[in-house]
Design a protein around this motif. Structure first.
Motif, PDB file in Angstrom:
ATOM      1  N   ILE A 158       0.811  -1.248   0.058  1.00 26.90           N
ATOM      2  CA  ILE A 158      -0.260   0.130   0.165  1.00 26.90           C
ATOM      3  C   ILE A 158       0.833   1.212   0.159  1.00 26.90           C
ATOM      4  N   LEU A 159       1.765   1.121   0.862  1.00 27.14           N
ATOM      5  CA  LEU A 159       2.601   2.408   0.736  1.00 27.14           C
ATOM      6  C   LEU A 159       3.568   2.655  -0.572  1.00 27.14           C
ATOM      7  N   TRP A 160       3.730   1.569  -0.994  1.00 24.26           N
ATOM      8  CA  TRP A 160       4.461   1.694  -2.416  1.00 24.26           C
ATOM      9  C   TRP A 160       3.774   2.208  -3.286  1.00 24.26           C
ATOM     10  N   TRP A 161       2.584   1.668  -3.211  1.00 23.54           N
ATOM     11  CA  TRP A 161       1.582   2.016  -4.510  1.00 23.54           C
ATOM     12  C   TRP A 161       0.965   3.303  -4.098  1.00 23.54           C
ATOM     13  N   ALA A 162       0.551   3.685  -3.059  1.00 25.48           N
ATOM     14  CA  ALA A 162      -0.238   4.941  -2.872  1.00 25.48           C
ATOM     15  C   ALA A 162       0.954   6.140  -2.999  1.00 25.48           C
ATOM     16  N   GLY A 163       2.072   5.961  -2.374  1.00 32.66           N
ATOM     17  CA  GLY A 163       2.890   6.817  -2.244  1.00 32.66           C
ATOM     18  C   GLY A 163       3.726   7.287  -3.633  1.00 32.66           C
ATOM     19  N   LEU A 164       4.314   6.067  -4.090  1.00 30.48           N
ATOM     20  CA  LEU A 164       5.018   6.468  -5.190  1.00 30.48           C
ATOM     21  C   LEU A 164       3.772   6.619  -6.628  1.00 30.48           C
ATOM     22  N   GLY A 165       2.855   6.052  -6.462  1.00 26.80           N
ATOM     23  CA  GLY A 165       1.524   6.307  -7.179  1.00 26.80           C
ATOM     24  C   GLY A 165       1.450   7.791  -7.566  1.00 26.80           C
ATOM     25  N   ALA A 166       0.982   8.442  -6.289  1.00 30.25           N
ATOM     26  CA  ALA A 166       0.509   9.725  -6.304  1.00 30.25           C
ATOM     27  C   ALA A 166       1.644  10.670  -6.817  1.00 30.25           C
ATOM     28  N   TRP A 396      -1.069   8.518 -17.296  1.00 29.53           N
ATOM     29  CA  TRP A 396      -0.173   8.303 -16.061  1.00 29.53           C
ATOM     30  C   TRP A 396      -0.777   7.311 -15.340  1.00 29.53           C
ATOM     31  N   ARG A 397      -2.086   7.121 -14.935  1.00 27.90           N
ATOM     32  CA  ARG A 397      -2.590   6.299 -13.992  1.00 27.90           C
ATOM     33  C   ARG A 397      -2.231   5.150 -14.522  1.00 27.90           C
ATOM     34  N   ALA A 398      -2.514   4.735 -15.823  1.00 25.11           N
ATOM     35  CA  ALA A 398      -2.381   3.436 -16.175  1.00 25.11           C
ATOM     36  C   ALA A 398      -0.854   2.962 -16.169  1.00 25.11           C
ATOM     37  N   ILE A 399       0.031   3.948 -16.419  1.00 28.66           N
ATOM     38  CA  ILE A 399       1.576   3.637 -16.392  1.00 28.66           C
ATOM     39  C   ILE A 399       1.985   3.206 -14.884  1.00 28.66           C
ATOM     40  N   SER A 400       1.575   4.187 -14.098  1.00 28.46           N
ATOM     41  CA  SER A 400       1.591   3.994 -12.703  1.00 28.46           C
ATOM     42  C   SER A 400       1.222   2.605 -12.258  1.00 28.46           C
ATOM     43  N   VAL A 401       0.027   2.587 -12.290  1.00 23.57           N
ATOM     44  CA  VAL A 401      -0.447   1.110 -11.977  1.00 23.57           C
ATOM     45  C   VAL A 401       0.213  -0.045 -12.532  1.00 23.57           C
ATOM     46  N   ASP A 420      -7.059  -7.384 -11.728  1.00 23.63           N
ATOM     47  CA  ASP A 420      -7.178  -6.774 -10.724  1.00 23.63           C
ATOM     48  C   ASP A 420      -6.513  -5.124 -10.936  1.00 23.63           C
ATOM     49  N   GLN A 421      -5.367  -5.297 -11.595  1.00 23.15           N
ATOM     50  CA  GLN A 421      -4.764  -4.021 -11.723  1.00 23.15           C
ATOM     51  C   GLN A 421      -5.407  -3.385 -12.705  1.00 23.15           C
ATOM     52  N   PHE A 422      -6.235  -3.602 -13.612  1.00 21.57           N
ATOM     53  CA  PHE A 422      -7.235  -2.979 -14.304  1.00 21.57           C
ATOM     54  C   PHE A 422      -8.328  -2.457 -13.678  1.00 21.57           C
ATOM     55  N   ILE A 423      -8.629  -3.244 -12.916  1.00 24.85           N
ATOM     56  CA  ILE A 423      -9.849  -2.634 -11.846  1.00 24.85           C
ATOM     57  C   ILE A 423      -9.248  -1.546 -11.032  1.00 24.85           C
ATOM     58  N   ILE A 424      -7.896  -1.602 -10.654  1.00 20.66           N
ATOM     59  CA  ILE A 424      -7.525  -0.492  -9.773  1.00 20.66           C
ATOM     60  C   ILE A 424      -7.314   0.729 -10.627  1.00 20.66           C
ATOM     61  N   PHE A 425      -6.870   0.487 -12.144  1.00 22.58           N
ATOM     62  CA  PHE A 425      -6.786   1.674 -12.947  1.00 22.58           C
ATOM     63  C   PHE A 425      -8.110   2.187 -13.162  1.00 22.58           C
ATOM     64  N   TYR A 426      -9.046   1.415 -13.174  1.00 22.91           N
ATOM     65  CA  TYR A 426     -10.166   2.076 -13.790  1.00 22.91           C
ATOM     66  C   TYR A 426     -11.111   2.758 -12.731  1.00 22.91           C
ATOM     67  N   SER A 427     -10.661   2.496 -11.393  1.00 18.74           N
ATOM     68  CA  SER A 427     -11.261   2.918 -10.363  1.00 18.74           C
ATOM     69  C   SER A 427     -10.646   4.421  -9.891  1.00 18.74           C
TER      70      SER A 427
END
Lengths: 797, 163
Positions: A158-166, A396-401, A420-427
């Motif tokens: 979560i930290l990896w995804w949320a932090g770096l993703g943002a 960019w969301r797609a790239i980051s996801v 799953d990743q697609f769902i995360i991207f689309y949400s």
């Protein structure tokens, strides 16, 4: 069909009602004087009354300006609530679109009316009001309702995804837009890099939780759920931190003066702000948990303490320019566990509902304000900027996801599938956060602020409506694609069995506790923290949860000892006939399915369920309720059959009581219950004694302070059952005796006596039973003063 | 040095027998000692320490499966009194994901093992067949089975369980 139409009509009724309400609002606007603020108005009011002594006393006056702001705010909130009621009346609608859609529509409507009547909208939203009053409840609510165990298990991801993703999103979008702005043709040359970066940071604040309700019934696995939730939780915090840092940069220098030292300082500040905020939150969480230890006599102030301390953590962090959002999140997470045990039941419920209410109000206000801003004159439209913003957001969301999860999957035991990743991207739906940040940009530093606001609005509308509405079908499509055929009953049953088996093995191998850190923390928690932070005495409310747990275990034991059989079907059983396979008619299959869903206990849900706008009961509560309801049903039936003393009569004729299945048909099942004797051999013989020990240990595994209470019924049971085992006649097999003893123990175990089971030809006479029972009652009376709240339970029959 | 050496030899031996990696074996060993209270063997009572397991409707079947001699590959029937760590790992190895890199035969073998585990759960009297009675004895769905079984009588032997 007619019901659906009726529902549609009633929701139309609601919409009409809303329109009427707003027209009344509009007319009241026109009555009031248009250009004065409330403050001036109130001054004027008081001044006027003192400086016009000659004026006649008028019987009827209207003074709108005095109440303008609260009046309008209240009307807005009320309007949104009415809209939500209408929204939920048509029960399929919440599955089609997220509630944010509804709020946006209502906001746009209100905005349209305000615009149409040329009314100056009240200054509800400015920087201090947003950051001080509107934002904390939203963040507090999401922090409080976060499921802690899955969160901490996945915290790395979560930290990896949320932090770096943002960060990736913010800088990616900012840089790409900067390059677009460099192109002369679009007329955007005056937007500097810093401004673009700032825009990128505020537009990357997503609110994916809003769409969770839409695909809730699709089986979103827990990991995915946690990632979405975790992202929503941390995303706001990170965006705001980034936003503030970049604003500080903007204020500080012109772009050319910024040196690498400043950038490094900015990064360091980012880290310090984040960690400092968390630290503050944790400290305040512990303090408030400690204080709730002493509040048992004035439970009415418990919610107050919780809210004030959380808010205080936010404010304290903000004072030092640390991240208040992360502080309040950490505070909620920390104190939740201890507070839940310390506060009374009513306080707990109050806290939950109040939190939901506050956050709902805040979000409603923000969305309405968004709608109001939509329909107004402060827009600047630039095709290039806006279209490219949309495009870059998605890209960019797609790239980051996909990149971040690719890396993340290497380290996880449960990798995320592409689906799953697609769902995360689309949400990645935007919400109130990005709009607020855009709205609060200082105009002096950002001459093109209106452009930013417009772009943010467009992105928000697009994502909320388009993505919000289509994500439901998309998820269902992705999920359903694999399993197209309807399963046969056999398959369903086996799948259920295997689910339970898997859940059991997970528990055995301690899957959830295989992180050493977590184990260590738990030990530390148990030895030190709990002693300090949790109340010694037993609050009365824990009786209810203890009762629930015992009930559930008892029901399961009943199943295991084979007391339960049922003939839900009226067809008599013919065991010996060998028949060929007969096709079941579809109605039979359907009725079997119905019985399946009605009668089976739910597998422990690994999938969580969170709805921002509503509180749904937890699965374990549901399960406990299930058991209670069925219990009551069977008890009612036994009462109806005229049994006052449930175990008084010799019971050869009557066989088994059906405790779990509401419809019971003793006649036909009698034969096969005799035929099918419980052969739970593995469990019974050594199981008898360990049952009591396990009951003890189970009581001990609940928190220590409950041990006192749990021990008492267990002890009396122990004594009771010893008496029974002495007095029972010799039986044919040791197993039966042990089994019956166990059943009797079970019978005595519940905290109320009225269990209407009979067993096979009981040899226990009435005197024996009543003797034991009176002994148990006597002991029970002695311990009764320990739990007064017991009495409602005791008296149910 | 000698103790560590023999410990890692044991681990390697276990790796070979059960197919777990050494990390997994370490973790499971930790769990084993936690469950057994630092004893070398586990009995049925130790499974009562697992709070979440209490709420599982087929708990006793699961616990029983751990002590089943057929699953432990120690005999054709009966229950062991206690199991040691190696037995624990043996049971756990039924739940490992099938390693598809090992080749067709191995994959088939693994699948069969898993199916046999399930079969043993149903076949409580260890006669190698699942009769109607035993099928119905998976207690908690008894009622639902009733109608299904009166119309479709089935008597399966282990040979018929193969895919």
């Amino acid at each position: 069909m007619s019901l659906a139409m009726h529902m549609a009509f009633s929701s139309w009724n609601w919409l009409l009602w809303l329109v009427v309400l707003e027209c009344s609002e509009a007319s009241s606007y026109e009555n009031g004087s248009s250009n004065s603020t409330a403050q001036q108005a109130s001054d004027a009011r008081f001044a006027a009354s003192s400086s016009d002594p000659d004026k006649r006393i008028s019987v009827f006056e209207l003074d709108y300006d005095y109440v303008q702001i609260p009046y309008e705010v209240t009307l807005w909130i009320l309007l949104a609530s009415l809209a939500k009621i209408g929204f939920h009346l048509y029960h399929r609608l919440p599955h089609l679109m997220p509630e944010s859609c509804l709020l946006l529509i209502v906001g746009a409507l209100v905005g349209g009316i305000i615009f149409g009547t040329h009314h100056k909208s009240p200054p509800v939203m400015d920087s201090s009001i947003y950051f001080l009053y509107l934002l904390p409840p939203i963040v507090l609510e999401s922090g409080y309702f976060m499921p802690t165990r899955p969160f901490f298990e996945n915290i790395g991801s979560i930290l990896w995804w949320a932090g770096l993703g943002a960060l990736i999103n913010a800088f990616g979008i900012g840089l790409s837009l900067y390059f677009i702005c460099q192109i002369e043709a679009f007329g955007l040359g005056d937007i500097s890099l810093l401004q673009n970066l700032l825009f990128g940071s505020l537009i990357s604040a997503v609110d994916p939780v809003a769409v969770l309700a839409v695909f809730e019934e699709a089986r979103v696995n827990e990991q995915l759920y946690m990632m979405i939730f975790g992202e929503a939780l941390l995303n706001d915090g990170i965006s705001v931190v980034l936003y503030n840092i970049l604003i500080a940069f903007t204020k500080m220098h012109k772009f050319e003066d910024i040196e690498p030292v400043d950038i490094l300082a900015g990064c360091a500040r980012f880290v310090i702000v984040g960690c400092g905020g968390v630290f503050f939150g944790v400290v305040f969480g512990f303090i408030s948990a400690f204080i709730t230890r002493f509040t048992q006599n004035i439970s009415a102030i418990e919610p107050l303490i919780i809210f004030m301390f959380s808010y205080l953590s936010y404010l304290a962090a903000e004072t030092l320019y640390l991240s208040g959002i992360l502080a309040i999140t950490a505070c909620a997470v920390t104190m939740k566990k201890y507070v839940e045990e310390n506060v009374s039941q009513t306080s707990y419920t109050t806290i939950k509902y109040f939190m939901k209410m506050l956050s709902s109000v805040s979000e409603t206000l923000i969305f309405i304000f968004m709608g109001v801003s939509t329909i107004g004159k402060n827009h600047e439209w630039n095709w290039a900027f806006i279209c490219f913003t949309l495009v870059f957001c998605q890209i960019w969301r797609a790239i980051s996801v996909f990149t971040l999860f690719y890396v993340c999957n290497q380290f996880r035991t449960f990798p995320f599938s592409i689906k799953d990743q697609f769902i995360i991207f689309y949400s990645g739906v935007r919400g109130a956060g990005s709009f607020s940040l855009a709205f609060l940009l200082p105009l002096s530093l950002f001459p093109r602020k209106k452009l930013f606001v417009t772009a943010t609005l467009v992105v928000t509308y697009f994502t909320v409506f388009f993505q919000g509405i289509t994500i439901g079908p998309l998820v269902r499509y992705l999920d359903v694609r694999k399993t197209n055929k309807k399963e046969s009953i056999n398959e369903e049953l086996h799948i259920r069995l295997m689910d339970h088996l898997k859940a059991g093995i997970e528990d055995v191998c301690g899957q959830w506790s295989h992180y050493q850190v977590r184990d260590k923390f738990k030990k530390f928690d148990h030895r030190y923290l709990r002693k300090i932070l949790i109340r010694r005495n037993l609050p009365k409310s824990s009786i209810v949860s203890l009762y629930k747990k015992l009930e559930m275990k008892q029901a399961i034991e009943m199943v295991e000892t084979g007391i339960l059989t049922s003939a839900a079907f009226p067809a008599p059983y013919q065991p010996e006939k060998i028949q060929g396979t007969k096709r079941l008619s579809p109605e039979d299959v359907q009725s079997m399915r119905d019985i399946l869903t009605r009668n089976m206990y739910q597998v422990r849900q690994r999938t969580l369920s969170y709805n921002r706008y509503n509180l749904k009961p937890q699965t374990s509560e549901k399960q406990a309720k299930e058991i209670l309801i069925r219990r009551q049903n069977t008890l009612r039936e036994s009462m109806r059959k005229g049994q006052s003393l449930p175990w008084g009569k010799p019971t050869c004729a009557k066989n088994f009581r059906y405790l779990s299945f509401p419809c019971s048909n003793p006649q036909s099942s009698r034969r096969e219950t005799r035929a099918a004797e419980p052969t739970d051999d593995g469990g019974i013989d050594p199981g008898f004694q360990p049952l009591m020990f396990s009951a003890h240990s189970r009581a001990a595994s609940l928190q220590e302070r409950r041990q006192m209470q749990a021990m008492i019924p267990m002890e009396s049971l122990h004594r009771g059952e010893k008496a029974l085992s002495f007095s029972s006649r010799s039986n044919s097999s040791q197993e039966e005796h042990a089994g019956r003893g166990r059943r009797v123990a079970i019978r005595l175990k519940p905290l109320f006596y009225a269990v209407g089971e009979e067993y096979e030809c009981g040899e226990q006479t009435e005197e024996e039973i009543s003797a034991t029972r009176s002994r148990w009652i006597a002991e029970h009376r002695r311990s009764r003063e320990h739990y007064k709240s017991h009495s409602p339970l005791l008296h149910r029959k | 040095m000698g103790a560590a050496h023999s410990a890692s030899e044991e681990v390697r031996e276990l790796e070979g027998k059960t197919g777990f990696s050494s990390d997994q074996i370490e973790q499971l060993h930790r769990r084993f000692t936690q469950l057994s209270g630092d004893q070398p063997t586990i009995r049925k009572e130790n499974f009562n320490n697992i709070p979440d397991l209490e709420l599982n409707p087929i708990r006793s079947k699961i616990v029983r499966a751990f002590f089943d001699n057929r699953n432990l590959r120690k005999g054709p029937s009966g229950l062991a009194e206690e199991i040691n760590f190696e037995d624990f790992l043996t049971i756990m190895s039924y739940f490992r994901p099938i390693d598809t890199t090992l080749g067709e035969e191995q994959v088939e073998l693994s699948r069969k093992e898993k199916l046999k585990f399930l079969f043993h759960m149903y076949d409580s009297d260890s006669d190698g067949r699942i009769t109607l009675e035993e099928y119905r004895n998976v207690k908690w769905w008894r009622s639902c089975f009733l109608e299904t079984l009166t119309s479709r009588r089935s008597q399966l032997g282990p040979s018929q369980m193969e895919p």
